[in-house]
Design a protein around this motif. Structure first.
Motif, PDB file in Angstrom:
ATOM      1  N   GLU A 130       0.637  -1.342   0.045  1.00 16.32           N
ATOM      2  CA  GLU A 130      -0.036   0.076  -0.124  1.00 16.32           C
ATOM      3  C   GLU A 130       0.892   1.383  -0.034  1.00 16.32           C
ATOM      4  O   GLU A 130       1.930   1.156   0.339  1.00 16.32           O
ATOM      5  CB  GLU A 130      -0.923   0.049   1.223  1.00 16.32           C
ATOM      6  CG  GLU A 130      -0.304   0.059   2.551  1.00 16.32           C
ATOM      7  CD  GLU A 130      -1.241  -0.081   3.633  1.00 16.32           C
ATOM      8  OE1 GLU A 130      -2.195   0.763   3.682  1.00 16.32           O
ATOM      9  OE2 GLU A 130      -1.148  -0.722   4.636  1.00 16.32           O
ATOM     10  N   PRO A 131       0.284   2.390  -0.395  1.00 17.37           N
ATOM     11  CA  PRO A 131       1.157   3.733  -0.405  1.00 17.37           C
ATOM     12  C   PRO A 131       1.472   3.811   0.995  1.00 17.37           C
ATOM     13  O   PRO A 131       0.721   3.659   1.986  1.00 17.37           O
ATOM     14  CB  PRO A 131       0.117   4.710  -0.971  1.00 17.37           C
ATOM     15  CG  PRO A 131      -0.939   3.896  -1.469  1.00 17.37           C
ATOM     16  CD  PRO A 131      -1.135   2.462  -1.067  1.00 17.37           C
ATOM     17  N   GLY A 132       2.721   4.511   1.162  1.00 13.52           N
ATOM     18  CA  GLY A 132       3.208   5.034   2.312  1.00 13.52           C
ATOM     19  C   GLY A 132       2.705   6.060   2.943  1.00 13.52           C
ATOM     20  O   GLY A 132       3.552   7.318   2.896  1.00 13.52           O
ATOM     21  N   ASP A 133       1.347   6.136   3.131  1.00 15.99           N
ATOM     22  CA  ASP A 133       0.765   7.246   3.503  1.00 15.99           C
ATOM     23  C   ASP A 133      -0.346   6.943   4.553  1.00 15.99           C
ATOM     24  O   ASP A 133      -1.231   6.174   4.252  1.00 15.99           O
ATOM     25  CB  ASP A 133      -0.071   7.697   2.185  1.00 15.99           C
ATOM     26  CG  ASP A 133      -1.078   9.161   2.489  1.00 15.99           C
ATOM     27  OD1 ASP A 133      -0.878   9.805   3.765  1.00 15.99           O
ATOM     28  OD2 ASP A 133      -1.466   9.506   1.647  1.00 15.99           O
ATOM     29  N   ALA A 165      14.316 -11.691  -0.280  1.00 14.33           N
ATOM     30  CA  ALA A 165      15.565 -11.607  -1.369  1.00 14.33           C
ATOM     31  C   ALA A 165      15.356 -10.213  -2.036  1.00 14.33           C
ATOM     32  O   ALA A 165      16.209  -9.611  -2.924  1.00 14.33           O
ATOM     33  CB  ALA A 165      15.262 -12.808  -2.457  1.00 14.33           C
ATOM     34  N   ASP A 166      14.024  -9.499  -1.976  1.00 16.88           N
ATOM     35  CA  ASP A 166      13.950  -8.352  -2.835  1.00 16.88           C
ATOM     36  C   ASP A 166      14.032  -7.130  -1.736  1.00 16.88           C
ATOM     37  O   ASP A 166      13.063  -6.754  -0.921  1.00 16.88           O
ATOM     38  CB  ASP A 166      12.493  -8.393  -3.218  1.00 16.88           C
ATOM     39  CG  ASP A 166      12.144  -7.346  -4.133  1.00 16.88           C
ATOM     40  OD1 ASP A 166      12.720  -6.253  -4.238  1.00 16.88           O
ATOM     41  OD2 ASP A 166      11.382  -7.258  -5.335  1.00 16.88           O
ATOM     42  N   GLU A 167      14.706  -6.333  -1.963  1.00 14.09           N
ATOM     43  CA  GLU A 167      15.304  -5.108  -0.971  1.00 14.09           C
ATOM     44  C   GLU A 167      14.217  -4.219  -0.986  1.00 14.09           C
ATOM     45  O   GLU A 167      14.075  -3.563  -0.049  1.00 14.09           O
ATOM     46  CB  GLU A 167      16.657  -4.556  -1.548  1.00 14.09           C
ATOM     47  CG  GLU A 167      17.171  -3.399  -0.501  1.00 14.09           C
ATOM     48  CD  GLU A 167      17.600  -4.224   0.717  1.00 14.09           C
ATOM     49  OE1 GLU A 167      17.468  -3.232   1.812  1.00 14.09           O
ATOM     50  OE2 GLU A 167      17.996  -5.235   0.916  1.00 14.09           O
ATOM     51  N   ARG A 168      13.359  -4.215  -2.096  1.00 20.14           N
ATOM     52  CA  ARG A 168      12.277  -3.104  -2.053  1.00 20.14           C
ATOM     53  C   ARG A 168      11.103  -3.606  -1.144  1.00 20.14           C
ATOM     54  O   ARG A 168      10.765  -2.513  -0.525  1.00 20.14           O
ATOM     55  CB  ARG A 168      11.642  -3.176  -3.382  1.00 20.14           C
ATOM     56  CG  ARG A 168      12.371  -2.523  -4.556  1.00 20.14           C
ATOM     57  CD  ARG A 168      11.505  -2.652  -5.894  1.00 20.14           C
ATOM     58  NE  ARG A 168      11.331  -4.144  -6.199  1.00 20.14           N
ATOM     59  CZ  ARG A 168      10.658  -4.821  -7.298  1.00 20.14           C
ATOM     60  NH1 ARG A 168      10.060  -3.874  -8.023  1.00 20.14           N
ATOM     61  NH2 ARG A 168      10.410  -5.866  -7.392  1.00 20.14           N
ATOM     62  N   HIS A 169      11.263  -4.755  -0.738  1.00 17.71           N
ATOM     63  CA  HIS A 169      10.210  -5.109   0.321  1.00 17.71           C
ATOM     64  C   HIS A 169      10.603  -4.558   1.712  1.00 17.71           C
ATOM     65  O   HIS A 169       9.810  -4.368   2.511  1.00 17.71           O
ATOM     66  CB  HIS A 169      10.070  -6.572   0.400  1.00 17.71           C
ATOM     67  CG  HIS A 169       9.483  -7.061  -0.780  1.00 17.71           C
ATOM     68  ND1 HIS A 169       9.531  -8.595  -1.203  1.00 17.71           N
ATOM     69  CD2 HIS A 169       8.499  -6.611  -1.835  1.00 17.71           C
ATOM     70  CE1 HIS A 169       8.926  -8.790  -2.331  1.00 17.71           C
ATOM     71  NE2 HIS A 169       8.345  -7.517  -2.566  1.00 17.71           N
ATOM     72  N   LEU A 170      11.939  -4.336   1.775  1.00 16.10           N
ATOM     73  CA  LEU A 170      12.245  -4.020   3.334  1.00 16.10           C
ATOM     74  C   LEU A 170      12.963  -2.516   3.359  1.00 16.10           C
ATOM     75  O   LEU A 170      13.135  -1.987   4.375  1.00 16.10           O
ATOM     76  CB  LEU A 170      13.422  -4.982   3.532  1.00 16.10           C
ATOM     77  CG  LEU A 170      13.362  -6.321   3.422  1.00 16.10           C
ATOM     78  CD1 LEU A 170      14.697  -7.293   3.595  1.00 16.10           C
ATOM     79  CD2 LEU A 170      12.292  -6.955   4.396  1.00 16.10           C
ATOM     80  N   SER A 171      12.760  -1.629   2.295  1.00 15.50           N
ATOM     81  CA  SER A 171      13.181  -0.361   2.459  1.00 15.50           C
ATOM     82  C   SER A 171      12.582   0.645   1.580  1.00 15.50           C
ATOM     83  O   SER A 171      13.006   1.925   1.678  1.00 15.50           O
ATOM     84  CB  SER A 171      14.944  -0.486   1.974  1.00 15.50           C
ATOM     85  OG  SER A 171      15.112  -0.697   0.667  1.00 15.50           O
ATOM     86  N   PRO A 221      10.690   3.868   1.068  1.00 12.63           N
ATOM     87  CA  PRO A 221       9.984   4.820   1.892  1.00 12.63           C
ATOM     88  C   PRO A 221       8.719   5.274   1.279  1.00 12.63           C
ATOM     89  O   PRO A 221       7.883   5.791   2.128  1.00 12.63           O
ATOM     90  CB  PRO A 221      10.979   6.026   1.790  1.00 12.63           C
ATOM     91  CG  PRO A 221      11.697   5.881   0.600  1.00 12.63           C
ATOM     92  CD  PRO A 221      11.590   4.311   0.201  1.00 12.63           C
ATOM     93  N   ASP A 222       8.385   5.001   0.206  1.00  7.71           N
ATOM     94  CA  ASP A 222       7.029   5.535  -0.508  1.00  7.71           C
ATOM     95  C   ASP A 222       5.954   4.506  -0.589  1.00  7.71           C
ATOM     96  O   ASP A 222       4.752   4.711  -0.816  1.00  7.71           O
ATOM     97  CB  ASP A 222       7.291   5.726  -1.964  1.00  7.71           C
ATOM     98  CG  ASP A 222       8.316   7.262  -2.025  1.00  7.71           C
ATOM     99  OD1 ASP A 222       8.137   8.088  -1.178  1.00  7.71           O
ATOM    100  OD2 ASP A 222       9.122   7.039  -2.932  1.00  7.71           O
ATOM    101  N   THR A 223       6.333   3.207  -0.109  1.00  2.70           N
ATOM    102  CA  THR A 223       5.392   2.063  -0.378  1.00  2.70           C
ATOM    103  C   THR A 223       5.708   1.055   0.794  1.00  2.70           C
ATOM    104  O   THR A 223       6.904   0.579   1.201  1.00  2.70           O
ATOM    105  CB  THR A 223       5.535   1.196  -1.777  1.00  2.70           C
ATOM    106  OG1 THR A 223       5.147   1.984  -2.932  1.00  2.70           O
ATOM    107  CG2 THR A 223       4.380   0.040  -1.635  1.00  2.70           C
ATOM    108  N   VAL A 260       6.319   1.135   8.486  1.00  2.00           N
ATOM    109  CA  VAL A 260       4.913   0.592   8.095  1.00  2.00           C
ATOM    110  C   VAL A 260       3.937   0.802   9.180  1.00  2.00           C
ATOM    111  O   VAL A 260       4.116   0.641  10.384  1.00  2.00           O
ATOM    112  CB  VAL A 260       5.163  -0.980   7.593  1.00  2.00           C
ATOM    113  CG1 VAL A 260       3.715  -1.722   7.399  1.00  2.00           C
ATOM    114  CG2 VAL A 260       6.046  -1.353   6.581  1.00  2.00           C
ATOM    115  N   PHE A 261       2.822   1.387   8.788  1.00  3.19           N
ATOM    116  CA  PHE A 261       1.841   1.713   9.672  1.00  3.19           C
ATOM    117  C   PHE A 261       0.493   0.899   9.588  1.00  3.19           C
ATOM    118  O   PHE A 261      -0.227   0.913   8.426  1.00  3.19           O
ATOM    119  CB  PHE A 261       1.475   3.309   9.441  1.00  3.19           C
ATOM    120  CG  PHE A 261       0.399   3.837  10.500  1.00  3.19           C
ATOM    121  CD1 PHE A 261       0.611   4.183  11.761  1.00  3.19           C
ATOM    122  CD2 PHE A 261      -0.809   4.248   9.854  1.00  3.19           C
ATOM    123  CE1 PHE A 261      -0.166   4.830  12.461  1.00  3.19           C
ATOM    124  CE2 PHE A 261      -1.846   4.980  10.582  1.00  3.19           C
ATOM    125  CZ  PHE A 261      -1.578   5.179  11.924  1.00  3.19           C
TER     126      PHE A 261
END
Length: 268
Positions: free
Chosen positions: A51-54, A73-79, A81-83, A128-129
Motif C-alpha cells: 500500500e502507499p506509504g501514507d 530477497a527483494d530489497e524493495r520489500h524492506l526499504s 519509503p514510498d510504499t 509501516v503503519f
C-alpha cells in the motif's frame, strides 16, 4: 507486568480484567530472529500486503501470495519509503514452527485449545503503519525482532466514527491516526483519547490486547518480526457492535474476494 504475575492470573484473568497489559517474557525464552525465521520458513507461503506509504490513504491494501524467501530477497520489500510492504502467514496449523519461532510451547503457555483462531507471523520494515481499528479476538502479540509503537484506546462504536460497514470497513475508524485527530470534526473522540495508551513494544515483551479495543501500530526499526495469537472469546457477546461488524465483514470479504485472516493449512 512480570512473567510471574502473568502466570499467577493466567490468560483468563487478563480476559476478565479487560485492560491492555505488556508482559516481560523470561530471559530463557529465545525466539528466532530474522536469520532463524528466514532459514526455517524459507518456503512458507506468505501474503504480501502492499500500500502507499501514507497514513491517510483511504484504500485497501493490495495482496498477493509469495514465498518468504522471495520477500527477503527483494530489497524493495524492506526499504521502500514510498510504499509499505508487510507479510503475514497464519501458521496455526504448524505448531512445531510456531513453537520454534517464539521459543516456547504456545499451547501449553496459553492453554487455548479450540479457542485459537490464528497464529500470525508478521514481518514489516520501518515506517509501516496499521491504521486505527479493532479486532474481534483476544490478542497476544509477541515482539521477536524490532520495536513497534502502539496506541490503544478503549472499546466504543459511535465515538470512533466507524467507516462504512456496508463496504466492509466497519472495524476501521475514519480517524486513521490517533496522533492526528481533528476534534472539531470528530468531537465524540475526545473522552476516548483521554484514556488512550501509548507505548513501544520491544523484543522479549508480549502485549495482551483485549477484544474490541481500538489500536494502531507503527514499525520503528529496519526489520520488525512479531507473532500474534488471536483467541476466540464469549466476551464478544457483550460487545454487540463488534460481533455484528465481525460477522458482516467476514461475509463481505468472502463474497468480494477480499483477503481475510481465516485459518488455513500451512506447509512450511
Amino acid at each position: 507486568m512480570s512473567f510471574d504475575e502473568f502466570m499467577a492470573v493466567g490468560p483468563g484473568g487478563l480476559f476478565r480484567a479487560d485492560v491492555p497489559v505488556v508482559i516481560a517474557l523470561p530471559g530463557s525464552v529465545q525466539g528466532l530472529g530474522r536469520d532463524g525465521v528466514a532459514a526455517r520458513l524459507a518456503d512458507l507461503t506468505v501474503t504480501l500486503f502492499t500500500e502507499p506509504g501514507d497514513k491517510n490513504h483511504p484504500g485497501r491494501w493490495e495482496t498477493r501470495d509469495i514465498r518468504l524467501r522471495e520477500f527477503f530477497a527483494d530489497e524493495r520489500h524492506l526499504s521502500s519509503p514510498d510504499t509499505w510492504h508487510r507479510v503475514v502467514s497464519n501458521i496455526r496449523n504448524s505448531p512445531a514452527d510456531v513453537n520454534a519461532v517464539i521459543g516456547f510451547d504456545a499451547e501449553k503457555f496459553f492453554g487455548y485449545g479450540r479457542s485459537l483462531y490464528a497464529a500470525n507471523l508478521w514481518i514489516s520494515h520501518r515506517g509501516v503503519f496499521t491504521k486505527n481499528h479493532f479486532d474481534e479476538f483476544e490478542n497476544f502479540n509477541i515482539a521477536l525482532e524490532g520495536r513497534k509503537r502502539f496506541i490503544i484506546a478503549p472499546p466504543g462504536s459511535r465515538e470512533y466514527y466507524p467507516r462504512s460497514v456496508l463496504r466492509g470497513f466497519g472495524d476501521k475508524s475514519q480517524v486513521f491516526d490517533l496522533d492526528n485527530v481533528d476534534l472539531t470534526r470528530y468531537p465524540r473522540m475526545a473522552p476516548k483519547l483521554a484514556q488512550r495508551r501509548d507505548f513501544v513494544l520491544e523484543p522479549g515483551h508480549m502485549l495482551y490486547l483485549p477484544l474490541g479495543w481500538w489500536h494502531q501500530a507503527e514499525s520503528l526499526d529496519d526489520m520488525n518480526i512479531n507473532v500474534n495469537f488471536w483467541l476466540k472469546s464469549k466476551k464478544i457477546l457483550r460487545r454487540p457492535h463488534a460481533l455484528g461488524v465481525a460477522l458482516y465483514t467476514y461475509a463481505y470479504r468472502r463474497v468480494k474476494g477480499v483477503y481475510s485472516y481465516k485459518p488455513t493449512e500451512v506447509n512450511s
